[in-house]
Design a protein around this motif. Structure first.
Motif, PDB file in Angstrom:
ATOM      1  N   TRP A 185      37.056  83.927  64.004  1.00 42.85           N
ATOM      2  CA  TRP A 185      38.447  83.538  64.288  1.00 42.85           C
ATOM      3  C   TRP A 185      39.312  84.766  64.561  1.00 42.85           C
ATOM      4  N   ILE A 186      39.188  85.798  63.730  1.00 41.82           N
ATOM      5  CA  ILE A 186      39.954  87.034  63.929  1.00 41.82           C
ATOM      6  C   ILE A 186      39.688  87.609  65.318  1.00 41.82           C
ATOM      7  N   MET A 187      38.406  87.668  65.697  1.00 38.83           N
ATOM      8  CA  MET A 187      38.043  88.258  66.978  1.00 38.83           C
ATOM      9  C   MET A 187      38.476  87.374  68.141  1.00 38.83           C
ATOM     10  N   GLU A 188      38.343  86.063  67.980  1.00 45.41           N
ATOM     11  CA  GLU A 188      38.736  85.151  69.048  1.00 45.41           C
ATOM     12  C   GLU A 188      40.251  85.153  69.242  1.00 45.41           C
ATOM     13  N   GLN A 189      40.978  85.445  68.161  1.00 46.56           N
ATOM     14  CA  GLN A 189      42.434  85.565  68.259  1.00 46.56           C
ATOM     15  C   GLN A 189      42.857  86.916  68.845  1.00 46.56           C
ATOM     16  N   ASP A 190      41.881  87.733  69.218  1.00 44.85           N
ATOM     17  CA  ASP A 190      42.121  89.035  69.855  1.00 44.85           C
ATOM     18  C   ASP A 190      42.938  89.965  68.959  1.00 44.85           C
ATOM     19  N   GLN A 191      42.595  89.991  67.671  1.00 46.68           N
ATOM     20  CA  GLN A 191      43.285  90.884  66.745  1.00 46.68           C
ATOM     21  C   GLN A 191      42.603  92.238  66.614  1.00 46.68           C
ATOM     22  N   ALA A 192      41.361  92.354  67.090  1.00 43.61           N
ATOM     23  CA  ALA A 192      40.629  93.615  67.024  1.00 43.61           C
ATOM     24  C   ALA A 192      39.594  93.629  68.140  1.00 43.61           C
ATOM     25  N   ASP A 193      39.208  94.845  68.532  1.00 45.45           N
ATOM     26  CA  ASP A 193      38.126  95.014  69.509  1.00 45.45           C
ATOM     27  C   ASP A 193      36.800  95.291  68.817  1.00 45.45           C
ATOM     28  N   LEU A 194      36.865  95.923  67.638  1.00 50.61           N
ATOM     29  CA  LEU A 194      35.676  96.236  66.849  1.00 50.61           C
ATOM     30  C   LEU A 194      36.038  96.025  65.396  1.00 50.61           C
ATOM     31  N   PHE A 195      35.190  95.292  64.687  1.00 49.71           N
ATOM     32  CA  PHE A 195      35.462  94.984  63.278  1.00 49.71           C
ATOM     33  C   PHE A 195      34.276  95.444  62.443  1.00 49.71           C
ATOM     34  N   LEU A 196      34.555  96.227  61.396  1.00 53.50           N
ATOM     35  CA  LEU A 196      33.514  96.634  60.457  1.00 53.50           C
ATOM     36  C   LEU A 196      33.415  95.597  59.355  1.00 53.50           C
ATOM     37  N   THR A 197      32.270  94.946  59.264  1.00 51.30           N
ATOM     38  CA  THR A 197      32.076  93.925  58.249  1.00 51.30           C
ATOM     39  C   THR A 197      30.606  93.902  57.864  1.00 51.30           C
ATOM     40  N   TYR A 198      30.264  93.082  56.890  1.00 54.94           N
ATOM     41  CA  TYR A 198      28.859  92.965  56.500  1.00 54.94           C
ATOM     42  C   TYR A 198      28.030  92.440  57.668  1.00 54.94           C
ATOM     43  N   CYS A 199      26.800  92.912  57.755  1.00 50.76           N
ATOM     44  CA  CYS A 199      25.923  92.449  58.828  1.00 50.76           C
ATOM     45  C   CYS A 199      25.749  90.932  58.782  1.00 50.76           C
ATOM     46  N   THR A 200      25.672  90.358  57.583  1.00 50.07           N
ATOM     47  CA  THR A 200      25.532  88.902  57.487  1.00 50.07           C
ATOM     48  C   THR A 200      26.754  88.203  58.072  1.00 50.07           C
ATOM     49  N   ASN A 201      27.958  88.734  57.810  1.00 55.21           N
ATOM     50  CA  ASN A 201      29.171  88.150  58.390  1.00 55.21           C
ATOM     51  C   ASN A 201      29.170  88.278  59.907  1.00 55.21           C
ATOM     52  N   ARG A 204      21.531  92.548  48.301  1.00 57.73           N
ATOM     53  CA  ARG A 204      22.156  93.679  48.990  1.00 57.73           C
ATOM     54  C   ARG A 204      22.571  93.266  50.399  1.00 57.73           C
ATOM     55  N   ASN A 205      23.470  94.055  50.970  1.00 59.76           N
ATOM     56  CA  ASN A 205      23.971  93.827  52.314  1.00 59.76           C
ATOM     57  C   ASN A 205      24.221  95.187  52.936  1.00 59.76           C
ATOM     58  N   ALA A 206      24.759  95.232  54.133  1.00 59.49           N
ATOM     59  CA  ALA A 206      25.083  96.491  54.802  1.00 59.49           C
ATOM     60  C   ALA A 206      26.198  96.232  55.793  1.00 59.49           C
ATOM     61  N   LEU A 207      26.854  97.294  56.224  1.00 59.43           N
ATOM     62  CA  LEU A 207      27.894  97.177  57.238  1.00 59.43           C
ATOM     63  C   LEU A 207      27.296  97.189  58.635  1.00 59.43           C
ATOM     64  N   CYS A 208      27.900  96.407  59.525  1.00 51.38           N
ATOM     65  CA  CYS A 208      27.614  96.414  60.955  1.00 51.38           C
ATOM     66  C   CYS A 208      28.942  96.465  61.708  1.00 51.38           C
ATOM     67  N   ALA A 209      28.871  96.749  62.976  1.00 53.77           N
ATOM     68  CA  ALA A 209      30.050  96.698  63.837  1.00 53.77           C
ATOM     69  C   ALA A 209      30.006  95.415  64.654  1.00 53.77           C
ATOM     70  N   LEU A 210      31.033  94.611  64.532  1.00 56.92           N
ATOM     71  CA  LEU A 210      31.176  93.384  65.310  1.00 56.92           C
ATOM     72  C   LEU A 210      32.117  93.698  66.465  1.00 56.92           C
ATOM     73  N   THR A 211      31.658  93.512  67.689  1.00 53.63           N
ATOM     74  CA  THR A 211      32.474  93.884  68.848  1.00 53.63           C
ATOM     75  C   THR A 211      32.845  92.661  69.676  1.00 53.63           C
ATOM     76  N   GLY A 212      34.051  92.710  70.247  1.00 57.00           N
ATOM     77  CA  GLY A 212      34.553  91.625  71.071  1.00 57.00           C
ATOM     78  C   GLY A 212      34.195  91.802  72.529  1.00 57.00           C
ATOM     79  N   PRO A 213      34.597  90.858  73.365  1.00 54.65           N
ATOM     80  CA  PRO A 213      34.207  90.866  74.781  1.00 54.65           C
ATOM     81  C   PRO A 213      34.657  92.109  75.542  1.00 54.65           C
ATOM     82  N   ARG A 214      35.773  92.708  75.141  1.00 56.56           N
ATOM     83  CA  ARG A 214      36.248  93.872  75.888  1.00 56.56           C
ATOM     84  C   ARG A 214      35.299  95.058  75.742  1.00 56.56           C
TER      85      ARG A 214
END
Length: 253
Positions: free
Chosen positions: A175-191, A88-98
């Protein structure tokens, strides 16, 4: 080095698995090979796209999805075993520097902000995207109108047939976040945890209880697959494989 494959190869177990399982399955397959002498060929991708490839005739023998729906769809077509949940896994919020650190109760307000770019995976092609839309519906119960706002603003950045791929050696989400394509990304907590390890400027925010979305990972095996394929699938529930999954942040089946 473990091979990858897009079609049958003699004497190899053909395993198609969700991209979020890449690190875990690479290690598990390597240990399985060392223990049994049986070679394992791994193909990773968005679960929905992998299912479509299998339905199109590709020679997968084991299919490990980030949900239970895609394996069930194969089983209903015939020729595949009834799926079972293996982790099993779960969603987390991945946030960028901004945005920086966001407390759990601040995740929804951050997602709803007009100046915050919200990244998700692609629904239907990738279960991670489907889980994000489950979260949007739960948000609507907390704050009426939230679903419409989130559905309209979400950027489907990964998991689709035409989604850009990171350079070799780079993780998708860092890579997506470092390329500044999003400020917050919903993805699996493991990711999210793996992305922060790759780019420490990122932060991982657990979701509040009312927004938590769990992901049950389903496994199925082609009924006419060799015994070695069935043995690899069964081994995913054994202690050595489960220990790898736990260490990388996955939950008990």
């Amino acid at each position: 080095m473990l091979p990858t494959a897009s079609g049958p190869q003699a004497a190899q177990v053909q395993v198609y698995a969700a991209g979020s399982l890449r690190e875990a399955f690479t290690e598990i397959a390597r240990e399985h090979e060392a223990r049994t002498g049986q070679r394992v060929a791994l193909v990773f991708g968005a679960s929905g796209l992998l299912r479509e490839r299998i339905e199109g005739g590709e020679g997968a023998q084991v299919f490990a999805s980030a949900d239970t729906d895609h394996p069930q769809r194969l089983a209903r077509r015939g020729g595949w075993a009834k799926p079972w949940v293996f982790t099993r896994n779960a969603l987390c919020a991945l946030t960028g520097p901004r945005l920086g650190d966001v407390a759990p109760d601040g995740v929804l307000p951050a997602m709803l902000r007009g100046d915050v770019r919200l990244g998700t995976s692609t629904p239907r092609a990738d279960p991670s995207g489907d889980y994000a839309w489950v979260l949007f519906r739960q948000a609507d119960a907390l704050q009426p109108g939230a679903y419409a706002q989130l559905d309209a603003k979400a950027l489907r950045l990964t998991g689709g047939p035409d989604s850009p791929k990171p350079p070799a050696g780079r993780g998708t989400y860092a890579w997506i976040m470092e390329q500044d394509q999003a400020d917050l990304f919903l993805t699996y907590c493991t990711n999210a945890v793996a992305a922060r390890a790759e780019w420490p400027a990122l932060r991982v925010a657990p979701l509040p209880a009312a927004l938590q979305v769990g992901a049950a990972y389903g496994l199925t095996v082609r009924e006419d697959a060799p015994a070695a394929a069935h043995a690899f699938a069964a081994a995913l529930l054994d202690a050595p494989a489960q220990a790898v999954l736990r260490r990388l942040g996955f939950g008990a089946p």
